[in-house]
Every structure is written in C-alpha cells, then in structure tokens.
Design a protein around this motif. Sequence first.
Motif, PDB file in Angstrom:
ATOM      1  N   ALA A 282       0.827  -1.212   0.000  1.00  0.00           N
ATOM      2  CA  ALA A 282       0.000   0.000   0.000  1.00  0.00           C
ATOM      3  C   ALA A 282       0.860   1.261   0.000  1.00  0.00           C
ATOM      4  CB  ALA A 282      -0.917  -0.001   1.213  1.00  0.00           C
ATOM      5  N   GLY A 283       2.106   1.132   0.426  1.00  0.00           N
ATOM      6  CA  GLY A 283       2.953   2.321   0.489  1.00  0.00           C
ATOM      7  C   GLY A 283       4.386   1.950   0.787  1.00  0.00           C
ATOM      8  N   ALA A 284       5.199   2.969   0.994  1.00  0.00           N
ATOM      9  CA  ALA A 284       6.614   2.729   1.247  1.00  0.00           C
ATOM     10  C   ALA A 284       7.167   3.777   2.199  1.00  0.00           C
ATOM     11  CB  ALA A 284       7.402   2.752  -0.054  1.00  0.00           C
ATOM     12  N   ASN A 285       8.218   3.370   2.892  1.00  0.00           N
ATOM     13  CA  ASN A 285       8.981   4.300   3.690  1.00  0.00           C
ATOM     14  C   ASN A 285      10.344   4.418   3.018  1.00  0.00           C
ATOM     15  OD1 ASN A 285      10.720   4.868   6.438  1.00  0.00           O
ATOM     16  ND2 ASN A 285       8.636   5.675   6.475  1.00  0.00           N
ATOM     17  N   VAL A 286      10.669   5.628   2.605  1.00  0.00           N
ATOM     18  CA  VAL A 286      11.922   5.860   1.894  1.00  0.00           C
ATOM     19  C   VAL A 286      12.868   6.554   2.869  1.00  0.00           C
ATOM     20  CG1 VAL A 286      12.969   7.040  -0.068  1.00  0.00           C
ATOM     21  CG2 VAL A 286      10.655   6.113  -0.257  1.00  0.00           C
ATOM     22  N   TYR A 287      14.070   6.037   3.032  1.00  0.00           N
ATOM     23  CA  TYR A 287      14.940   6.648   4.038  1.00  0.00           C
ATOM     24  C   TYR A 287      16.396   6.756   3.590  1.00  0.00           C
ATOM     25  CZ  TYR A 287      15.808   1.723   5.150  1.00  0.00           C
ATOM     26  OH  TYR A 287      16.113   0.390   5.075  1.00  0.00           O
ATOM     27  N   VAL A 288      17.084   7.692   4.192  1.00  0.00           N
ATOM     28  CA  VAL A 288      18.517   7.866   3.949  1.00  0.00           C
ATOM     29  C   VAL A 288      19.211   8.081   5.292  1.00  0.00           C
ATOM     30  CG1 VAL A 288      18.258   8.894   1.665  1.00  0.00           C
ATOM     31  CG2 VAL A 288      18.261  10.356   3.664  1.00  0.00           C
ATOM     32  N   PHE A 308      18.266   8.118  10.977  1.00  0.00           N
ATOM     33  CA  PHE A 308      17.719   7.995   9.637  1.00  0.00           C
ATOM     34  C   PHE A 308      16.730   9.122   9.388  1.00  0.00           C
ATOM     35  CE2 PHE A 308      19.115   3.706  10.560  1.00  0.00           C
ATOM     36  CZ  PHE A 308      19.684   3.327   9.352  1.00  0.00           C
ATOM     37  N   LEU A 309      16.725   9.646   8.169  1.00  0.00           N
ATOM     38  CA  LEU A 309      15.729  10.615   7.756  1.00  0.00           C
ATOM     39  C   LEU A 309      14.798   9.884   6.806  1.00  0.00           C
ATOM     40  CD1 LEU A 309      18.430  13.241   6.833  1.00  0.00           C
ATOM     41  CD2 LEU A 309      17.124  13.181   8.962  1.00  0.00           C
ATOM     42  N   SER A 310      13.492   9.984   7.033  1.00  0.00           N
ATOM     43  CA  SER A 310      12.601   9.183   6.200  1.00  0.00           C
ATOM     44  C   SER A 310      11.395   9.961   5.726  1.00  0.00           C
ATOM     45  CB  SER A 310      12.151   7.943   6.963  1.00  0.00           C
ATOM     46  OG  SER A 310      11.264   8.307   7.996  1.00  0.00           O
ATOM     47  N   ALA A 311      10.807   9.476   4.641  1.00  0.00           N
ATOM     48  CA  ALA A 311       9.576  10.041   4.091  1.00  0.00           C
ATOM     49  C   ALA A 311       8.629   8.888   3.805  1.00  0.00           C
ATOM     50  CB  ALA A 311       9.875  10.806   2.805  1.00  0.00           C
ATOM     51  N   TYR A 343      25.723  11.435   2.006  1.00  0.00           N
ATOM     52  CA  TYR A 343      24.881  10.337   2.459  1.00  0.00           C
ATOM     53  C   TYR A 343      25.633   9.020   2.404  1.00  0.00           C
ATOM     54  CZ  TYR A 343      21.316  13.875   2.090  1.00  0.00           C
ATOM     55  OH  TYR A 343      20.600  15.023   2.266  1.00  0.00           O
ATOM     56  N   ARG A 344      25.388   8.175   3.408  1.00  0.00           N
ATOM     57  CA  ARG A 344      26.118   6.907   3.469  1.00  0.00           C
ATOM     58  C   ARG A 344      25.238   5.701   3.171  1.00  0.00           C
ATOM     59  NH1 ARG A 344      26.266   4.477   9.052  1.00  0.00           N
ATOM     60  NH2 ARG A 344      28.382   3.894   8.582  1.00  0.00           N
ATOM     61  N   ARG A 345      23.921   5.869   3.330  1.00  0.00           N
ATOM     62  CA  ARG A 345      23.050   4.727   3.110  1.00  0.00           C
ATOM     63  C   ARG A 345      21.692   5.203   2.634  1.00  0.00           C
ATOM     64  NH1 ARG A 345      21.758  -0.144   5.817  1.00  0.00           N
ATOM     65  NH2 ARG A 345      23.305   0.115   7.429  1.00  0.00           N
TER      66      ARG A 345
END
Length: 425
Positions: A282-288, A308-311, A343-345
């Motif tokens: 249904a959706g996703a969590n995108v993170y760096v 982590f920073l996520s959207a 960014y590392r990951r």
Amino acid sequence: MIALVDANSFYVSCERVFDPRLEGRPVAVLSNNDGCVISRSAECKALGVEMGTPYFKLRDRAKALGLVFRSSNYELYGDLSARIVQTLGTFTPDVEQYSIDEAFLHLSLPADTDWDALGAEIRARVLRWTGIPCGVGFAPTRTLAKIANHIGKRRPGGVFAMPADPEPLLTKLPVEEVWGVGRRLAERMRRAGVRDAWTLATRPPEFFRRHRFAVTVERTALELRGVPATDADPIDRENPQSINVSRMFGRPATELADLEEALAAHASAAAEKLRKAGSVAAGANVYVQECAPPGTGGWTDANWWTPFLSATVAFPAPTAATPAILAAIRPAAARLFVAGRRYRRSGVLLCGIEPAGGAADLFAGDPAETKEAKLSAALDAVNAKFGRGTVFLAASGTKRPWRMKRDLLSPCPTTRWSDVLVAKC
DNA sequence: TCTGGGGTCCTAGGACCC
DNA sequence: TCTGGGGTCCTAGGACCC
C-alpha cells in the motif's frame, strides 16, 4: 520434542564446500560492501577476531595471520540453506526454518528415543548431502532447544538433549545468553536481581508485571520451564509484513541523482521480492542516512551511527508494479536530499503488504495498472532466465557509481551454469 | 579512507468513533 | 459551576533475533 539444527559458521562453511583449500585455515566472510566480519571459522575465532570487526582494521595483519577473507555471496548461501531444509525434511514433515542457518524440527517420537543417536544421524546426513557441518539440540520448547544446541556445539559430538530437570544447567547460564534476552533486558533483569536463566524461569507472574517487563519476557520464562509459549511459526517467509532493501553507498553520495538512482534500484529489488511473494504493497517508507558531520574525526564507536531521515509515501492503489512504485517514491528522494550533505546509506521499506487478488483487485480494472503488472512480470521472467539485472528500469541508473564493493566474491557453483565446477579426469 | 542487512513483536499515546 | 465511558486503529519507538 523440538530439535534445533544450526549450521556451524554457516557462511564460512558454504565457502569451504566449493573451495576445500579453506579447510583448516582461519577464514572470515565480510558484510556487504566488504565492511566488517559477519562469519568466522573456528580458526579465525581462535585468533581473537571478533564478530563485527571492520575489514580495514584486519587487512594489514591478514598476511601475517594467514587470514583469508571472502565477500558475502548470498546467492550461494541461500541455495545451500534450501538444501539443508530439504534434507531435514527427510526426518519430519514439520520443519520450521527460523533463519538462513537454523531450523526447528518438530518431532513426534517416543520419550525413550535415543536423542544422541538421532542427533548424530541428522548431523551426518546434512554433512553428507550438503557439505555443511551443524549442531543439534533437543528440548521440549524452542527456548530450551536453543540452549541445548549451544551446549551441543561445545561437545565433540555436536549434539545435546536437555535433561528432564534443567535446573542445574540453567542455574549456571547467565540470563543474557537466553534467547529473547538482549543487552537492554539483561541489564534491567540484573537490576531486578535476575542473573541466571533458572531465576528467570522461576519468577512468579507478579514479578514481571511489577517490574514492567513485556509479556514476551513472561513467555520466555514459561519456555525455560518447559512450557511451550512461542508461536507455531514466528516468521512467515511466504507472507512477509514488510520488505526492506537498503545498502550503504560504495562511497558517500553527494548528488541528488545518486540518491534517486540508488532508491530506484532498491525499490525495484523490493518490488521484485513483493511479486515473488504474490503480494501488493500500500505504500513505502523511503529513508537515507547521512555520514557523520565533518570535523568529528571520522567514524568512532560514539559517532558512527547517525539517525535515519525518512519520508512515507502512500501509493494511489496497492501495487507490486515497479513503474508505479518508482513513480510514487521519486518525489521522496528530492524531499530528503539537501545539497552539500553526504549520504552513506539509502533504503526503501515496503509496507501495508497483503496478498494480491484481495481488496486490491478492485483496482485491477485500471488499464495502466494492468499494463504495468504485465511489464513487471515480463521483467521478472527475463531476469530469471538470463540472470539478475539483465533488464531494469533506466531510473536505477546505468553507471551506478554508488554500487557496493565486493572485491573478494566467490563464484555461484550451485545457481549459475557458468560457475559450475569442472572436473578433469 | 575504510564499520551490513533484513526481519518480528510489543507498548504507549494520539486520533477518532459511538 | 458544571461535561462519560468504552472502544478501535495507527504510528513511532524500543526491544529482540539472525
């Protein structure tokens, strides 16, 4: 009775099956990106190499110590793991694979069964059919079987059956060695006066509530007393609740394009797993994750981890189609990116997963959705036939400067025709 | 210079419903 | 001056596992 079968130094053992020269030598398998040690042979442990040691700290001493390194080769390990489970299926139809290198066997056998003999037979068959050495522990619950397995591994035969009265053994077992008791819980337990497994097993229910332990701790205590209290199948591999794909960058990413391409590649891989499970998300969590701020003197134990920073992204409709997922997550990369940062990951976590053909099929009439689904299916078919990554969406990039390092990779003799061993006679 | 990746479960608190 | 009681669902965070 439950038997826990656990492979010895699994990744290293897999490498040895197809490269017998590694036998008897100190061998370590490295994490993705050749980052740190994640599997060690007995000889390697004897040299004092700890789990998680960064490769760069060992590389210089490797020659002097005779240490051999391998990049991790999950294609090979996954295949040998499946063969082990298959082999274990010849002892009971009820095999519960718990991780890539362990499985619980649920056995309905008389109480006077010779467990040592059965354990020896299991070990011998797995070794003969797959080349992987393992240990076997018998007990009435999973938690006790884990302990029995650990004891078995320290014995010459590699097998141990928990006696009917486990008190003498559990009294000697530090509480943090119990399955389900990690560092934090062990700390709290010690403060509450619980230092060994037997004390944990015999605390009354009020004790756990008074000290505000979660119900999982009470279940562990029950299991230690021989009362089964864990789920029939703790991890349902056919129906995952979330699918996560993340990687460290080979070198720090500083451009938005790097981030976008890496996230597209991770999302594509996650979507492929999703389709394999026959599910939609249904959706996703995108993170760096950022590198440590400059001027902090590189990575130290204190600062190597940054938040982590996520959207979070909701898809227009539940889907497993790669183009739909890529389109939905694309704006997230731009939201997370700040020029000038390193960014590392990066990673993509698919959530809200349910079987395809459920409520989501309400939207299957959408022609665009159907077309994308067909395209994704075609993608999977081509890649299954000609190898992973043969066809991919351009959004994942073609140069991939952020790709991970795997300099010491072994071949895949069980899953690729080109890598099959050749015998000359 | 260089430190992995993928999962699960539980709980508390907030939003919302009647 | 005075405003109930009982639910569910979702999310974030914390813990654990390999």
